[in-house]
Design a protein around this motif. Structure first.
Motif, PDB file in Angstrom:
ATOM      1  N   PHE A 207       0.845  -1.202   0.000  1.00  0.00           N
ATOM      2  CA  PHE A 207       0.000   0.000   0.000  1.00  0.00           C
ATOM      3  C   PHE A 207       0.876   1.247   0.000  1.00  0.00           C
ATOM      4  O   PHE A 207       2.076   1.166   0.294  1.00  0.00           O
ATOM      5  N   ILE A 208       0.264   2.382  -0.303  1.00  0.00           N
ATOM      6  CA  ILE A 208       0.954   3.673  -0.218  1.00  0.00           C
ATOM      7  C   ILE A 208       0.253   4.500   0.853  1.00  0.00           C
ATOM      8  O   ILE A 208      -0.915   4.874   0.692  1.00  0.00           O
ATOM      9  N   ASP A 209       0.951   4.745   1.967  1.00  0.00           N
ATOM     10  CA  ASP A 209       0.338   5.560   3.010  1.00  0.00           C
ATOM     11  C   ASP A 209       0.657   7.036   2.768  1.00  0.00           C
ATOM     12  O   ASP A 209       1.391   7.389   1.834  1.00  0.00           O
ATOM     13  N   LEU A 210       0.125   7.887   3.604  1.00  0.00           N
ATOM     14  CA  LEU A 210       0.238   9.329   3.395  1.00  0.00           C
ATOM     15  C   LEU A 210       1.684   9.791   3.372  1.00  0.00           C
ATOM     16  O   LEU A 210       2.088  10.576   2.506  1.00  0.00           O
ATOM     17  N   GLU A 211       2.487   9.306   4.318  1.00  0.00           N
ATOM     18  CA  GLU A 211       3.881   9.763   4.385  1.00  0.00           C
ATOM     19  C   GLU A 211       4.694   9.250   3.203  1.00  0.00           C
ATOM     20  O   GLU A 211       5.595   9.942   2.712  1.00  0.00           O
ATOM     21  N   GLU A 212       4.392   8.054   2.722  1.00  0.00           N
ATOM     22  CA  GLU A 212       5.075   7.546   1.525  1.00  0.00           C
ATOM     23  C   GLU A 212       4.675   8.368   0.307  1.00  0.00           C
ATOM     24  O   GLU A 212       5.517   8.674  -0.549  1.00  0.00           O
ATOM     25  N   TYR A 213       3.413   8.710   0.225  1.00  0.00           N
ATOM     26  CA  TYR A 213       2.899   9.529  -0.877  1.00  0.00           C
ATOM     27  C   TYR A 213       3.596  10.887  -0.908  1.00  0.00           C
ATOM     28  O   TYR A 213       4.082  11.334  -1.959  1.00  0.00           O
ATOM     29  N   ILE A 214       3.666  11.548   0.246  1.00  0.00           N
ATOM     30  CA  ILE A 214       4.327  12.848   0.326  1.00  0.00           C
ATOM     31  C   ILE A 214       5.827  12.704   0.119  1.00  0.00           C
ATOM     32  O   ILE A 214       6.458  13.492  -0.595  1.00  0.00           O
ATOM     33  N   GLY A 215       6.409  11.687   0.724  1.00  0.00           N
ATOM     34  CA  GLY A 215       7.857  11.495   0.637  1.00  0.00           C
ATOM     35  C   GLY A 215       8.348  11.255  -0.770  1.00  0.00           C
ATOM     36  O   GLY A 215       9.509  11.531  -1.087  1.00  0.00           O
ATOM     37  N   ASP A 216       7.490  10.741  -1.641  1.00  0.00           N
ATOM     38  CA  ASP A 216       7.894  10.496  -3.028  1.00  0.00           C
ATOM     39  C   ASP A 216       8.058  11.784  -3.812  1.00  0.00           C
ATOM     40  O   ASP A 216       8.863  11.854  -4.735  1.00  0.00           O
ATOM     41  N   MET A 217       7.312  12.828  -3.436  1.00  0.00           N
ATOM     42  CA  MET A 217       7.346  14.068  -4.212  1.00  0.00           C
ATOM     43  C   MET A 217       8.015  15.223  -3.480  1.00  0.00           C
ATOM     44  O   MET A 217       8.262  16.276  -4.068  1.00  0.00           O
ATOM     45  N   TYR A 218       8.341  15.006  -2.196  1.00  0.00           N
ATOM     46  CA  TYR A 218       8.892  16.123  -1.426  1.00  0.00           C
ATOM     47  C   TYR A 218       9.857  15.617  -0.366  1.00  0.00           C
ATOM     48  O   TYR A 218       9.567  14.645   0.351  1.00  0.00           O
ATOM     49  N   SER A 219      11.027  16.270  -0.280  1.00  0.00           N
ATOM     50  CA  SER A 219      12.004  15.945   0.754  1.00  0.00           C
ATOM     51  C   SER A 219      12.089  17.108   1.735  1.00  0.00           C
ATOM     52  O   SER A 219      12.301  18.252   1.326  1.00  0.00           O
ATOM     53  N   HIS A 220      11.909  16.796   3.024  1.00  0.00           N
ATOM     54  CA  HIS A 220      11.965  17.856   4.039  1.00  0.00           C
ATOM     55  C   HIS A 220      13.342  18.512   4.063  1.00  0.00           C
ATOM     56  O   HIS A 220      13.463  19.713   4.258  1.00  0.00           O
ATOM     57  N   ASP A 221      14.364  17.707   3.902  1.00  0.00           N
ATOM     58  CA  ASP A 221      15.741  18.212   3.856  1.00  0.00           C
ATOM     59  C   ASP A 221      16.046  19.096   5.066  1.00  0.00           C
ATOM     60  O   ASP A 221      16.702  20.142   4.953  1.00  0.00           O
ATOM     61  N   GLY A 222      15.540  18.690   6.216  1.00  0.00           N
ATOM     62  CA  GLY A 222      15.794  19.433   7.451  1.00  0.00           C
ATOM     63  C   GLY A 222      14.930  20.659   7.635  1.00  0.00           C
ATOM     64  O   GLY A 222      15.058  21.377   8.629  1.00  0.00           O
ATOM     65  N   ASN A 223      14.044  20.897   6.667  1.00  0.00           N
ATOM     66  CA  ASN A 223      13.187  22.089   6.738  1.00  0.00           C
ATOM     67  C   ASN A 223      11.828  21.695   7.314  1.00  0.00           C
ATOM     68  O   ASN A 223      11.095  20.911   6.732  1.00  0.00           O
ATOM     69  N   ALA A 224      11.482  22.233   8.464  1.00  0.00           N
ATOM     70  CA  ALA A 224      10.240  21.848   9.138  1.00  0.00           C
ATOM     71  C   ALA A 224       9.014  22.461   8.472  1.00  0.00           C
ATOM     72  O   ALA A 224       7.911  21.914   8.578  1.00  0.00           O
ATOM     73  N   ASP A 225       9.193  23.578   7.798  1.00  0.00           N
ATOM     74  CA  ASP A 225       8.060  24.268   7.176  1.00  0.00           C
ATOM     75  C   ASP A 225       7.833  23.727   5.765  1.00  0.00           C
ATOM     76  O   ASP A 225       8.691  23.872   4.891  1.00  0.00           O
ATOM     77  N   GLU A 226       6.668  23.130   5.553  1.00  0.00           N
ATOM     78  CA  GLU A 226       6.350  22.581   4.245  1.00  0.00           C
ATOM     79  C   GLU A 226       5.796  23.668   3.330  1.00  0.00           C
ATOM     80  O   GLU A 226       5.046  24.546   3.791  1.00  0.00           O
ATOM     81  N   PRO A 227       6.127  23.618   2.048  1.00  0.00           N
ATOM     82  CA  PRO A 227       5.507  24.547   1.089  1.00  0.00           C
ATOM     83  C   PRO A 227       3.998  24.342   1.060  1.00  0.00           C
ATOM     84  O   PRO A 227       3.489  23.276   1.421  1.00  0.00           O
ATOM     85  N   GLU A 228       3.293  25.342   0.590  1.00  0.00           N
ATOM     86  CA  GLU A 228       1.837  25.279   0.584  1.00  0.00           C
ATOM     87  C   GLU A 228       1.331  24.132  -0.281  1.00  0.00           C
ATOM     88  O   GLU A 228       0.319  23.502   0.043  1.00  0.00           O
ATOM     89  N   TRP A 229       2.025  23.841  -1.407  1.00  0.00           N
ATOM     90  CA  TRP A 229       1.553  22.772  -2.286  1.00  0.00           C
ATOM     91  C   TRP A 229       1.625  21.409  -1.609  1.00  0.00           C
ATOM     92  O   TRP A 229       0.819  20.528  -1.909  1.00  0.00           O
ATOM     93  N   VAL A 230       2.569  21.237  -0.678  1.00  0.00           N
ATOM     94  CA  VAL A 230       2.665  19.969   0.049  1.00  0.00           C
ATOM     95  C   VAL A 230       1.455  19.802   0.964  1.00  0.00           C
ATOM     96  O   VAL A 230       0.860  18.723   1.061  1.00  0.00           O
ATOM     97  N   LYS A 231       1.070  20.874   1.632  1.00  0.00           N
ATOM     98  CA  LYS A 231      -0.128  20.827   2.483  1.00  0.00           C
ATOM     99  C   LYS A 231      -1.359  20.499   1.634  1.00  0.00           C
ATOM    100  O   LYS A 231      -2.238  19.741   2.059  1.00  0.00           O
ATOM    101  N   THR A 232      -1.415  21.074   0.429  1.00  0.00           N
ATOM    102  CA  THR A 232      -2.531  20.781  -0.480  1.00  0.00           C
ATOM    103  C   THR A 232      -2.537  19.314  -0.877  1.00  0.00           C
ATOM    104  O   THR A 232      -3.601  18.677  -0.939  1.00  0.00           O
ATOM    105  N   GLU A 233      -1.343  18.750  -1.125  1.00  0.00           N
ATOM    106  CA  GLU A 233      -1.261  17.344  -1.489  1.00  0.00           C
ATOM    107  C   GLU A 233      -1.714  16.440  -0.340  1.00  0.00           C
ATOM    108  O   GLU A 233      -2.323  15.393  -0.561  1.00  0.00           O
ATOM    109  N   ARG A 234      -1.414  16.814   0.883  1.00  0.00           N
ATOM    110  CA  ARG A 234      -1.886  16.044   2.042  1.00  0.00           C
ATOM    111  C   ARG A 234      -3.426  16.032   2.062  1.00  0.00           C
ATOM    112  O   ARG A 234      -4.047  14.986   2.314  1.00  0.00           O
ATOM    113  N   GLU A 235      -4.010  17.185   1.802  1.00  0.00           N
ATOM    114  CA  GLU A 235      -5.468  17.265   1.757  1.00  0.00           C
ATOM    115  C   GLU A 235      -6.031  16.444   0.600  1.00  0.00           C
ATOM    116  O   GLU A 235      -7.060  15.771   0.732  1.00  0.00           O
TER     117      GLU A 235
END
Length: 315
Positions: A207-235
């Motif tokens: 299965f693909i869970d939420l964190e795997e889904y986000i992790g495939d398209m976005y790397s935090h790279d030590g940055n705690a603040d996610e771009p707005e498009w990442v929040k949209t993708e979570r939704e």
């Protein structure tokens, strides 16, 4: 650059791209737009020219005289009429439009075909592909770069077998095209979904869970603040991707995501061209009907000159 160096370069480029915190990987296979022009036949037929010929080929017709344009169009009509019954149907026209829009795929296949049909018999066997692609790499059981070519080969073999409809492990050019570009073929869609899930499903639970889904398209790279498009993708994941609300995407949900049922622009354009050109209203076109409406299908110096006069008058 040898194969190993090329694949490593490709791998490193991909890794670099994914390391950017604002980089978004799009795995969705959308049908491309037929043209970036406005579809307004009252103004011009530029959209129809791009749709029927492909944008680059359409430009070449703009340099022709009307007579040359009609002659070349007649030759194209003969190619479109697949069953050679003297008529062009909506389905045949739709198939041609799809071909014209994805000519680059066929050019890619032609290039790769020459490098893999080693015995030049007009077929590519799995052995030929394997030897041409992996042969000397696999002679080294422990490559210095640590790249897992054997795993890649197993994946390629599975896809090759799926593309090979008759199961003889020998691909025709059409089967080879399905192998190289599986997203273009309905019978290959399951392998596209399977490979996508294997790429994203890091815990290998199927299965693909939420964190795997986000992790495939976005790397935090030590940055705690996610771009707005990442929040949209979570939704998007919660509201639309995970249809049964169990917190993960299964095979069917993944298929709906990466292979959406898009509006069929090619069929709509094919029906439009038939409607506008079908003089006797029998639902299909003769070569004569198409050539009579040549300015709808292709451009020429005459139509460009006419449009120039109109624009001059408006000015």
């Amino acid at each position: 650059m040898d194969l190993r160096q090329f694949l490593m370069c490709l791998s490193l480029c991909t890794a670099f791209a994914l390391s950017k915190p604002t980089e978004k990987k799009d795995r969705v296979h959308h049908e491309p737009q037929l043209s970036d022009k406005v579809h307004n036949d009252a103004q011009n037929f530029d959209y129809d020219h791009d749709a029927f010929l492909g944008a680059e080929e359409a430009k070449s017709f703009d340099q022709l005289t009307p007579e040359e344009s009609k002659e070349r169009l007649g030759k194209i009509v003969s190619k479109i009429d697949g069953d050679k019954d003297g008529f062009v149907t909506v389905d045949e026209l739709k198939g041609w439009i799809k071909f014209a829009q994805k000519r680059w795929i066929h050019e890619d296949v032609e290039r790769q075909w020459k490098g893999h049909d080693l015995n030049e018999d007009g077929l590519v066997s799995w052995e030929e592909y394997k030897n041409a692609t992996y042969g000397y790499v696999l002679d080294d059981p422990d490559p210095d770069d640590g790249f897992n070519y054997k795993q890649m080969m197993v994946r390629d073999e599975r896809r090759f077998k799926m593309a090979d409809k008759d199961g003889d492990l020998i691909a025709t050019k059409e089967e080879f095209t399905a192998f190289l570009h599986p997203e273009e073929y309905d019978y290959m869609k399951d392998i596209v979904v399977q490979e996508t899930m294997e790429d994203i499903d890091k815990n290998a639970d199927g299965f693909i869970d939420l964190e795997e889904y986000i992790g495939d398209m976005y790397s935090h790279d030590g940055n705690a603040d996610e771009p707005e498009w990442v929040k949209t993708e979570r939704e998007q994941f919660v509201e639309f991707r995970d249809k049964n609300r169990d917190g993960k995407m299964d095979k069917e949900e993944t298929k709906d995501w990466i292979l959406p049922s898009d509006y069929d622009h090619a069929e709509a354009e094919a029906r439009h061209l038939v409607y506008e050109s079908d003089q006797n209203k029998d639902g299909k076109l003769t070569k004569e009907e198409i050539v009579d409406k040549y300015d709808l299908f292709v451009g020429s110096q005459a139509t460009d000159f006419g449009e120039a006069l109109v624009r001059h008058d408006e000015f």
